[in-house]
Design a protein around this motif. Structure first.
Motif, PDB file in Angstrom:
ATOM      1  N   ARG A 196      23.169   5.674 -10.055  1.00 34.21           N
ATOM      2  CA  ARG A 196      22.798   5.705 -11.493  1.00 34.21           C
ATOM      3  C   ARG A 196      22.273   4.134 -11.474  1.00 34.21           C
ATOM      4  NH1 ARG A 196      26.599   8.271 -14.233  1.00 34.21           N
ATOM      5  NH2 ARG A 196      27.041   6.544 -15.421  1.00 34.21           N
ATOM      6  N   ILE A 197      23.140   3.220 -11.179  1.00 31.83           N
ATOM      7  CA  ILE A 197      22.717   1.769 -11.311  1.00 31.83           C
ATOM      8  C   ILE A 197      21.548   1.412 -10.681  1.00 31.83           C
ATOM      9  CG2 ILE A 197      23.758  -0.534 -11.100  1.00 31.83           C
ATOM     10  CD1 ILE A 197      25.233   1.164 -13.124  1.00 31.83           C
ATOM     11  N   PHE A 198      21.548   1.599  -9.092  1.00 30.82           N
ATOM     12  CA  PHE A 198      20.223   1.409  -8.447  1.00 30.82           C
ATOM     13  C   PHE A 198      19.171   2.222  -7.777  1.00 30.82           C
ATOM     14  CE2 PHE A 198      23.145  -2.403  -7.741  1.00 30.82           C
ATOM     15  CZ  PHE A 198      22.178  -3.280  -8.299  1.00 30.82           C
ATOM     16  N   PRO A 199      18.872   2.958  -8.659  1.00 33.36           N
ATOM     17  CA  PRO A 199      18.167   4.335  -8.273  1.00 33.36           C
ATOM     18  C   PRO A 199      16.942   4.023  -7.432  1.00 33.36           C
ATOM     19  CG  PRO A 199      17.718   4.231 -10.711  1.00 33.36           C
ATOM     20  CD  PRO A 199      18.910   2.962 -10.169  1.00 33.36           C
ATOM     21  N   GLN A 200      16.264   3.049  -7.836  1.00 30.47           N
ATOM     22  CA  GLN A 200      15.009   2.821  -6.917  1.00 30.47           C
ATOM     23  C   GLN A 200      15.254   2.130  -5.534  1.00 30.47           C
ATOM     24  OE1 GLN A 200      13.211   0.012  -9.630  1.00 30.47           O
ATOM     25  NE2 GLN A 200      11.349   1.390  -9.707  1.00 30.47           N
ATOM     26  N   LEU A 201      16.347   1.264  -5.462  1.00 28.72           N
ATOM     27  CA  LEU A 201      16.817   0.755  -4.407  1.00 28.72           C
ATOM     28  C   LEU A 201      17.435   1.878  -3.193  1.00 28.72           C
ATOM     29  CD1 LEU A 201      17.526  -1.749  -2.783  1.00 28.72           C
ATOM     30  CD2 LEU A 201      19.552  -1.885  -3.620  1.00 28.72           C
ATOM     31  N   PHE A 202      18.072   2.763  -4.070  1.00 29.23           N
ATOM     32  CA  PHE A 202      18.630   3.843  -3.140  1.00 29.23           C
ATOM     33  C   PHE A 202      17.573   4.804  -2.572  1.00 29.23           C
ATOM     34  CE2 PHE A 202      20.664   7.811  -2.885  1.00 29.23           C
ATOM     35  CZ  PHE A 202      22.012   7.473  -2.226  1.00 29.23           C
TER      36      PHE A 202
END
Lengths: 487, 328
Positions: A196-202
């Protein structure tokens, strides 16, 4: 430990990032980043300070609202605490993971064969590979299990093995937890929050999923049901709300859709275990128990236990109920037995161990004991039956009085102590305000063993959040990180 | 549903209902005290203690604030409001997974508010009760919190077996409390009405109705014309008012029916009989008939029947013997 003063890092975020001789998860050297950390570093340094703060707060709130807490013993008030965590994930490459997975599968297979053997023929003892006294003097050895047939010969359905990385980057086993390992709920919730916090990075990282863990666990438990129970009733047995891992018990039961029971919910009759429901007694076939051997049946073991179920052991003996893990598995995670695990692997599988042990000195052996006593300031000394970071001496950080105290204890009961050289295990970048600093980390993957061995890619990375600390246990001020295994 | 879970939900609900009831009686009586001569006070406080079932350790000693303090803050006393809230929260904590997050938050914040360390200071507690400008503000806030909890429960928890056990706890507690309240007032209002000091009837009648949150609801039915017969009729037999005995028992019976359907439990004859008989008695009695007979005896029968129903619930769903369960 010689510290390499680094002003090599020009990036403001890395002003406090000092490398020492421990393996660094992010930097191969001051000049070279491990390539799989490049995206993470870019992302971190590209985000404005306020944005990082905002995400940290969002994660905080998420943990708080979910009530992800553990219980600290020995205090009357404020016993429920939020599990501390670090926002930056730890990244493990596919190749590194493949070795870990192979090594753990091998290790768990061999340890299970070992348990089967010592509770039946005892070949390994007869052949002198493991000394009889190491097994028989172990407090976790259960005479009642001798000759008893457990379903599928599986003793350890759930294992959490602690791994650390040496200075050369190699993963080694620090200890096995074969009784009631905990922490898997933090692994799962860390991941959920991180997505939820780092969707793009994930997304840009191709992280292998772990969400299937609870389903795999349920399948593992189901596969261990007694013969002739095709639709087994599975329950999770918890010591209750005062247990430090109660949050996890409730979480897992809910995720699996099984009943969370306490000892007083269960009754036995004619060697069959039932749970007491409003519609009457319902038969129980498999118990994923999070209660230690000693407390599980006041008739068979500790009479003063109010956590267990009278008659459970007889029902178990009769083959009417399965316990995961089996009784008596603790003999195989005794810290003194640990030294023999490489030999155990060779003995049963005729293979070289994929994952090595940390060099271990058994105080029961005179030569080892002398060496440990002479080098207390350089060693980590552990009581063999303890866990959670209790009963431990970290030599380099100890006082003379503590060392004297431990020397006395070792002399009084040598069987109870082992010594290991202090290892500067690997460090991973952690976020402190808008700075990155390295902190020591270990890794606890969770191994399931039913029809086959399955390990979800990842595990719980525990972090010693205090600067310089080598202790990662949550009860000792440790925290955790999400662990990303790349595909 | 596990028997232990049903047990915890039932008691969580009972304790909260009890906390609210005690709080309200205190609030009403502390308020009435201001309008009355001190000579009447003795009697009224003793009657309140009787309405709470004469709890041990909370006798009237000529000091309203001391009594209020005991009944509110004394955690050594199991019936105090604080003890009830602590017990309710403890029960909820044991079944945290079975209740909604909203319910937990509401109950937990009530618990945190009343167990603040300064609550243990007698001076602070006394100030809350006798209070500077706004006496009973604290009591009001507790009542509101319990009402909120009930609202949140009804709108966020599945109305399945667990919810029905919560209803059972609430209504069995409420029915018993109302019966005890009427019994305590019986002497003054129906048996020896002449003993009420001249001009004080209205205060007495209103005090009783407000002790059951019934004043406004009564007025809607009978206007502000308060008479003892109508008050008894309203609190015993009114079909629609949620604190009347009839309403409480009807709600109890329908919750028990729902539980029986959901659990598929057989051998419920005893419980069905007990609850059905009480329901019928309240449904088909007239207040004239009751007043002609032995009112106290009638109320005491209701109390006994509530206790029997409680025991029958335990025997059937919670604390049954293994032998019966295996045979059934």
């Amino acid at each position: 430990m010689g510290t390499l003063q680094t002003s090599q890092f020009k990036m403001p975020a890395l002003q406090n990032y000092l490398l020492d001789n421990a393996y660094d998860e992010m930097f191969a050297s001051p000049e070279a980043l491990h390539p799989h950390y490049q995206l993470l570093l870019n992302h971190f340094t590209s985000l404005p300070h306020t944005e990082l703060q905002r995400r940290k707060q969002a994660a905080d709130l998420s943990f708080l609202n979910q009530g992800i807490t553990f219980t600290v013993y020995g205090r009357e008030e404020g016993t429920e605490r939020i599990f501390p965590y670090d926002l930056l994930p730890r990244v493990i490459t596919a190749q590194e993971w493949a070795t870990v997975e192979r090594g753990l599968t091998q290790r768990i297979t061999a340890l299970n064969l070992f348990l089967r053997d010592i509770y039946h023929e005892g070949r390994i003892l007869a052949d002198g590979i493991v000394p009889r006294e190491v097994v028989y003097s172990c407090k976790q050895f259960r005479r009642q299990m001798v000759g008893l047939q457990v379903p599928r010969n599986i003793y350890i359905a759930v294992t959490g093995t602690d791994l650390i990385r040496l200075e050369n980057g190699e993963f080694v086993v620090l200890e096995d937890n074969l009784r009631v390992p905990s922490g898997v709920s933090y692994m799962l919730t860390n991941r959920r929050v991180m997505k939820r916090i780092f969707p793009q990075l994930f997304r840009s990282y191709n992280v292998r999923p772990i969400e299937q863990y609870t389903q795999l666990l349920l399948g593992t438990l189901r596969s261990l049901a007694p013969e002739g129970r095709p639709e087994p009733n599975i329950v999770l047995l918890t010591p209750g709300v005062f247990n430090s891992a109660y949050y996890e018990h409730a979480y897992l039961a809910r995720q699996m859709g099984i009943e969370l029971v306490e000892g007083r919910d269960l009754v036995t009759h004619d060697n069959v275990v039932y749970m007491r429901t409003t519609s009457g007694l319902r038969r129980v076939d498999v118990i994923y128990r999070r209660v230690d051997d000693d407390f599980i049946d006041p008739l068979a073991f500790r009479g003063d236990s109010i956590l267990g179920v009278s008659g459970l052991f007889n029902a178990y003996r009769a083959g009417n109920v399965t316990l995961a893990n089996a009784f008596g598995t603790g003999v195989a995670d005794d810290k003194a037995l640990y030294a023999y695990v490489p030999d155990i692997i060779k003995y049963y599988l005729s293979e070289e161990p994929v994952l090595k042990n940390v060099e271990t000195f058994l105080c029961a052996r005179e030569k080892d004991r002398k060496h440990v006593l002479a080098n207390l300031d350089k060693f980590v000394v552990k009581a063999v039956g303890e866990s959670g970071g209790y009963g431990m001496l970290v030599g380099p950080q100890s006082t003379a009085a503590q060392r004297e105290e431990f020397a006395r204890r070792i002399e009084a009961d040598p069987r109870n102590y082992i010594g290991q050289p202090t290892i500067s295990f690997s460090r991973a970048p952690c976020m402190f305000d808008d700075q990155l600093e390295p902190r020591h980390v270990d890794l606890r993957p969770y191994v399931l063993y039913g029809d086959k061995v399955s390990i979800v890619p990842g595990g719980l990375t525990r972090v010693a959040l205090r600067k310089g600390s080598l202790v990662v246990n949550s009860s000792q001020g440790g925290g955790s990180k999400d662990t990303w295994v790349l595909s | 549903m596990l028997s232990r879970v049903a047990d915890s939900l039932y008691w969580m609900s009972r304790y909260l209902e009890r906390a609210e009831h005690t709080t309200r009686l205190l609030d009403v009586n502390l308020n009435l005290m201001l309008d009355e001569s001190s000579s009447g006070a003795d009697h009224r406080w003793q009657r309140m203690v009787a309405a709470l079932g004469r709890p041990a350790g909370a006798a009237w000693e000529d000091d309203p604030y001391k009594l209020s303090h005991t009944l509110t803050f004394d955690t050594a006393n199991r019936i105090s409001v604080l003890s009830c809230i602590i017990a309710a929260r403890e029960n909820a904590r044991h079944v945290r997974e079975q209740i909604s997050t909203e319910m937990w938050h509401r109950l937990n914040s009530l618990y945190l508010a009343v167990t603040r360390p300064e609550m243990h200071s007698d001076m602070h507690a006394e100030a809350l009760l006798s209070g500077g400008q706004e006496p009973g503000e604290f009591l009001q806030s507790v009542m509101e919190a319990v009402h909120q909890f009930q609202g949140v429960t009804d709108s966020t928890m599945s109305h399945g077996e667990g919810w029905h056990f919560i209803q059972v706890g609430r209504y069995i507690e409420r029915a018993s409390a109302t019966a005890m309240l009427l019994e305590a007032y019986h002497h003054d209002l129906w048996k020896h009405p002449e003993r009420i000091p001249e001009g004080n009837e209205y205060l007495e009648y209103m005090g009783l109705l407000r002790s059951a949150t019934a004043f406004e609801a009564y007025c809607k039915v009978y206007t502000a014309d308060l008479t003892p017969e109508r008050i008894l009729e309203f609190l015993l037999l009114d079909e629609n008012f949620p604190h009347s005995l009839r309403f409480s028992i009807e709600s109890l019976v329908s919750a028990l029916d729902a539980i029986q359907r959901e659990s598929g439990k057989s051998r419920t004859e005893n419980l069905t009989r007990l609850a059905g008989r009480l329901q019928a008695s309240l449904r088909y009695s007239s207040v004239e008939e009751i007043l002609r007979g032995d009112v106290v005896g009638y109320l005491q029968d209701i109390l006994r029947e509530c206790r029997d129903i409680h025991c029958a619930i335990y025997e059937l769903y919670i604390d049954y013997s293994i032998q019966t369960a295996l045979a059934g």
